[in-house]
Design a protein around this motif. Sequence first.
Motif, PDB file in Angstrom:
ATOM      1  N   ASN A   9       1.593  12.472  -4.627  1.00 48.73           N
ATOM      2  CA  ASN A   9       2.084  11.366  -4.996  1.00 48.73           C
ATOM      3  C   ASN A   9       2.511  10.248  -3.776  1.00 48.73           C
ATOM      4  O   ASN A   9       3.044   9.116  -4.217  1.00 48.73           O
ATOM      5  CB  ASN A   9       3.213  11.345  -6.155  1.00 48.73           C
ATOM      6  CG  ASN A   9       4.459  12.283  -5.530  1.00 48.73           C
ATOM      7  OD1 ASN A   9       4.479  12.849  -4.581  1.00 48.73           O
ATOM      8  ND2 ASN A   9       5.616  12.342  -6.253  1.00 48.73           N
ATOM      9  N   ASP A  10       2.603  10.919  -2.679  1.00 46.60           N
ATOM     10  CA  ASP A  10       3.035   9.739  -1.579  1.00 46.60           C
ATOM     11  C   ASP A  10       1.804   8.669  -1.817  1.00 46.60           C
ATOM     12  O   ASP A  10       0.628   8.984  -1.844  1.00 46.60           O
ATOM     13  CB  ASP A  10       2.878  10.540  -0.159  1.00 46.60           C
ATOM     14  CG  ASP A  10       4.272  11.390  -0.096  1.00 46.60           C
ATOM     15  OD1 ASP A  10       5.108  11.427  -1.065  1.00 46.60           O
ATOM     16  OD2 ASP A  10       4.384  11.921   0.950  1.00 46.60           O
ATOM     17  N   ARG A  11       2.267   7.634  -1.185  1.00 47.36           N
ATOM     18  CA  ARG A  11       1.320   6.473  -1.171  1.00 47.36           C
ATOM     19  C   ARG A  11       1.412   5.946   0.464  1.00 47.36           C
ATOM     20  O   ARG A  11       2.455   5.844   0.850  1.00 47.36           O
ATOM     21  CB  ARG A  11       1.888   5.249  -1.948  1.00 47.36           C
ATOM     22  CG  ARG A  11       1.056   3.945  -1.954  1.00 47.36           C
ATOM     23  CD  ARG A  11       1.389   2.978  -3.042  1.00 47.36           C
ATOM     24  NE  ARG A  11       3.049   2.397  -2.589  1.00 47.36           N
ATOM     25  CZ  ARG A  11       3.295   1.161  -2.510  1.00 47.36           C
ATOM     26  NH1 ARG A  11       2.164   0.357  -3.166  1.00 47.36           N
ATOM     27  NH2 ARG A  11       4.231   0.846  -2.230  1.00 47.36           N
ATOM     28  N   ILE A  12       0.142   5.727   0.926  1.00 46.81           N
ATOM     29  CA  ILE A  12       0.121   5.518   2.375  1.00 46.81           C
ATOM     30  C   ILE A  12      -0.222   4.083   2.607  1.00 46.81           C
ATOM     31  O   ILE A  12      -1.421   3.732   1.753  1.00 46.81           O
ATOM     32  CB  ILE A  12      -0.875   6.304   3.140  1.00 46.81           C
ATOM     33  CG1 ILE A  12      -0.512   8.113   2.869  1.00 46.81           C
ATOM     34  CG2 ILE A  12      -1.314   6.014   4.486  1.00 46.81           C
ATOM     35  CD1 ILE A  12       0.861   8.291   3.588  1.00 46.81           C
ATOM     36  N   ILE A  13       0.375   3.146   3.148  1.00 49.32           N
ATOM     37  CA  ILE A  13      -0.127   1.938   2.990  1.00 49.32           C
ATOM     38  C   ILE A  13      -0.370   1.616   4.727  1.00 49.32           C
ATOM     39  O   ILE A  13       0.289   1.860   5.608  1.00 49.32           O
ATOM     40  CB  ILE A  13       1.206   0.843   3.036  1.00 49.32           C
ATOM     41  CG1 ILE A  13       1.477   1.270   1.313  1.00 49.32           C
ATOM     42  CG2 ILE A  13       0.749  -0.574   2.802  1.00 49.32           C
ATOM     43  CD1 ILE A  13       2.670   0.595   0.897  1.00 49.32           C
ATOM     44  N   ARG A  14      -1.694   1.347   5.004  1.00 50.61           N
ATOM     45  CA  ARG A  14      -2.214   1.047   6.343  1.00 50.61           C
ATOM     46  C   ARG A  14      -2.632  -0.612   6.368  1.00 50.61           C
ATOM     47  O   ARG A  14      -2.648  -0.844   7.819  1.00 50.61           O
ATOM     48  CB  ARG A  14      -3.357   1.893   6.801  1.00 50.61           C
ATOM     49  CG  ARG A  14      -2.862   3.327   6.782  1.00 50.61           C
ATOM     50  CD  ARG A  14      -4.305   3.936   7.469  1.00 50.61           C
ATOM     51  NE  ARG A  14      -3.892   5.336   7.840  1.00 50.61           N
ATOM     52  CZ  ARG A  14      -3.778   6.532   7.110  1.00 50.61           C
ATOM     53  NH1 ARG A  14      -3.793   6.571   5.989  1.00 50.61           N
ATOM     54  NH2 ARG A  14      -3.303   7.538   7.811  1.00 50.61           N
TER      55      ARG A  14
END
Length: 85
Positions: A9-14
Motif C-alpha cells: 500500500n506504499d505509494r511512490i511519487i517520482r
Amino acid sequence: MQNKKPRFNDRIIREGFPDGWFIQDRICQNEALLCRKSDFSTGGLTCICTRPRAMDTDDWVLHAQIIAFGFEAENNRRIAQHQSS
C-alpha cells in the motif's frame, strides 16, 4: 528469521523530481519520506527528510520537489567548484 510482508500500500511519487529522487508515501504509517538513490548508503537509498505529520502528502509534494532540486543544484555547484580548483 521471519519474512517481512511487502508493503503493497506504499505509494511512490517520482513525477516532477530529479532522477533518482522520489517520495515514499507510507499510507498505513501516516508518514512520507523524501528519498534519493545513493551509491554510498546501505541499500542504495538515503532518506533526506520526512513530511510534517500535520500536512497531507499531496500538499507536501511541491515542498519536497523544491528540496530535491535545491540539493541537486548545491551538489552540482560543489562538484563544479571542486573540478575548477
